[in-house]
Design a protein around this motif. Sequence first.
Motif, PDB file in Angstrom:
ATOM      1  N   LYS A   5      22.262 117.301  53.411  1.00 52.14           N
ATOM      2  CA  LYS A   5      22.352 116.750  54.755  1.00 52.14           C
ATOM      3  C   LYS A   5      22.858 117.822  55.711  1.00 52.14           C
ATOM      4  CE  LYS A   5      23.018 111.966  53.481  1.00 52.14           C
ATOM      5  NZ  LYS A   5      23.850 110.776  53.600  1.00 52.14           N
ATOM      6  N   THR A   6      22.274 117.853  56.883  1.00 54.87           N
ATOM      7  CA  THR A   6      22.677 118.817  57.905  1.00 54.87           C
ATOM      8  C   THR A   6      22.709 118.134  59.257  1.00 54.87           C
ATOM      9  OG1 THR A   6      20.375 119.516  58.247  1.00 54.87           O
ATOM     10  CG2 THR A   6      21.685 120.812  56.694  1.00 54.87           C
ATOM     11  N   ASN A   7      23.436 118.736  60.183  1.00 54.61           N
ATOM     12  CA  ASN A   7      23.462 118.291  61.571  1.00 54.61           C
ATOM     13  C   ASN A   7      22.911 119.424  62.424  1.00 54.61           C
ATOM     14  OD1 ASN A   7      24.786 115.645  61.411  1.00 54.61           O
ATOM     15  ND2 ASN A   7      26.508 116.791  60.626  1.00 54.61           N
ATOM     16  N   ALA A  41      29.360 117.979  67.328  1.00 49.75           N
ATOM     17  CA  ALA A  41      28.666 118.261  66.068  1.00 49.75           C
ATOM     18  C   ALA A  41      29.595 118.907  65.047  1.00 49.75           C
ATOM     19  CB  ALA A  41      27.457 119.159  66.333  1.00 49.75           C
ATOM     20  N   LYS A  42      30.502 119.774  65.508  1.00 47.37           N
ATOM     21  CA  LYS A  42      31.466 120.404  64.593  1.00 47.37           C
ATOM     22  C   LYS A  42      32.382 119.355  63.973  1.00 47.37           C
ATOM     23  CE  LYS A  42      31.810 125.073  66.452  1.00 47.37           C
ATOM     24  NZ  LYS A  42      32.675 126.045  67.130  1.00 47.37           N
ATOM     25  N   LYS A  46      32.433 118.592  59.989  1.00 45.98           N
ATOM     26  CA  LYS A  46      33.669 118.760  59.219  1.00 45.98           C
ATOM     27  C   LYS A  46      33.980 117.487  58.436  1.00 45.98           C
ATOM     28  CE  LYS A  46      35.810 122.239  62.134  1.00 45.98           C
ATOM     29  NZ  LYS A  46      36.831 122.521  63.155  1.00 45.98           N
ATOM     30  N   LYS A  47      33.810 116.323  59.091  1.00 47.19           N
ATOM     31  CA  LYS A  47      34.067 115.035  58.431  1.00 47.19           C
ATOM     32  C   LYS A  47      33.116 114.822  57.257  1.00 47.19           C
ATOM     33  CE  LYS A  47      35.611 112.331  62.256  1.00 47.19           C
ATOM     34  NZ  LYS A  47      35.281 111.313  63.208  1.00 47.19           N
ATOM     35  N   GLU A  48      31.841 115.142  57.486  1.00 48.28           N
ATOM     36  CA  GLU A  48      30.807 114.898  56.475  1.00 48.28           C
ATOM     37  C   GLU A  48      30.672 116.051  55.486  1.00 48.28           C
ATOM     38  OE1 GLU A  48      27.348 114.275  58.878  1.00 48.28           O
ATOM     39  OE2 GLU A  48      27.934 112.251  59.430  1.00 48.28           O
ATOM     40  N   ILE A  61      16.922 128.833  65.748  1.00 48.45           N
ATOM     41  CA  ILE A  61      18.317 128.698  65.310  1.00 48.45           C
ATOM     42  C   ILE A  61      19.124 129.875  65.839  1.00 48.45           C
ATOM     43  CG2 ILE A  61      19.871 128.678  63.318  1.00 48.45           C
ATOM     44  CD1 ILE A  61      17.621 127.216  61.791  1.00 48.45           C
ATOM     45  N   GLN A  62      20.195 129.554  66.532  1.00 52.84           N
ATOM     46  CA  GLN A  62      21.083 130.563  67.110  1.00 52.84           C
ATOM     47  C   GLN A  62      22.242 130.859  66.170  1.00 52.84           C
ATOM     48  OE1 GLN A  62      22.619 129.443  70.958  1.00 52.84           O
ATOM     49  NE2 GLN A  62      24.362 130.813  70.790  1.00 52.84           N
ATOM     50  N   ASN A  63      22.758 129.805  65.528  1.00 54.27           N
ATOM     51  CA  ASN A  63      23.945 129.953  64.708  1.00 54.27           C
ATOM     52  C   ASN A  63      23.945 128.881  63.632  1.00 54.27           C
ATOM     53  OD1 ASN A  63      26.434 130.792  63.828  1.00 54.27           O
ATOM     54  ND2 ASN A  63      27.452 130.559  65.798  1.00 54.27           N
ATOM     55  N   LYS A  64      24.612 129.176  62.524  1.00 59.29           N
ATOM     56  CA  LYS A  64      24.698 128.214  61.427  1.00 59.29           C
ATOM     57  C   LYS A  64      26.115 128.263  60.878  1.00 59.29           C
ATOM     58  CE  LYS A  64      23.298 128.220  56.769  1.00 59.29           C
ATOM     59  NZ  LYS A  64      22.405 128.688  55.732  1.00 59.29           N
ATOM     60  N   ASN A  65      26.721 127.099  60.699  1.00 58.89           N
ATOM     61  CA  ASN A  65      28.066 127.010  60.139  1.00 58.89           C
ATOM     62  C   ASN A  65      28.063 126.023  58.988  1.00 58.89           C
ATOM     63  OD1 ASN A  65      29.569 128.698  62.033  1.00 58.89           O
ATOM     64  ND2 ASN A  65      29.087 127.112  63.515  1.00 58.89           N
ATOM     65  N   SER A  66      28.829 126.345  57.961  1.00 58.47           N
ATOM     66  CA  SER A  66      28.937 125.442  56.827  1.00 58.47           C
ATOM     67  C   SER A  66      30.330 124.828  56.821  1.00 58.47           C
ATOM     68  CB  SER A  66      28.693 126.197  55.526  1.00 58.47           C
ATOM     69  OG  SER A  66      28.890 125.326  54.439  1.00 58.47           O
ATOM     70  N   TYR A  67      30.384 123.512  56.760  1.00 59.04           N
ATOM     71  CA  TYR A  67      31.658 122.810  56.687  1.00 59.04           C
ATOM     72  C   TYR A  67      31.786 122.083  55.359  1.00 59.04           C
ATOM     73  CZ  TYR A  67      31.875 123.962  61.585  1.00 59.04           C
ATOM     74  OH  TYR A  67      31.902 124.656  62.764  1.00 59.04           O
TER      75      TYR A  67
END
Length: 79
Positions: A5-7, A41-42, A46-48, A61-67
């Motif tokens: 799952k991604t946002n 979205a952050k 973070k919650k999910e 895509i400009q940026n990608k972060n993994s939480y």
Amino acid sequence: MASKKTNHVVPSKGSGWAVKKSGASKASKKFETKEKAVKYAKEISKKEQTELYIHKKDGMIQNKNSYGNDPIPPRDKKP
């Protein structure tokens, strides 16, 4: 295998920005500014514990972060 799952923060049709979950046809929430959309979205990611993709106006895509629970810390972060 189920896809992860991604946002996504994407340009909204018309004007503004939207936060969408992967595979969703409709936005979770819409915002007037990209900054507000990214902040929301952050929090959700973070919650999910999911990945967050931030797109540019052209959709790229400009940026990608993994939480999520990454087994290995990123190389630019010292343990």
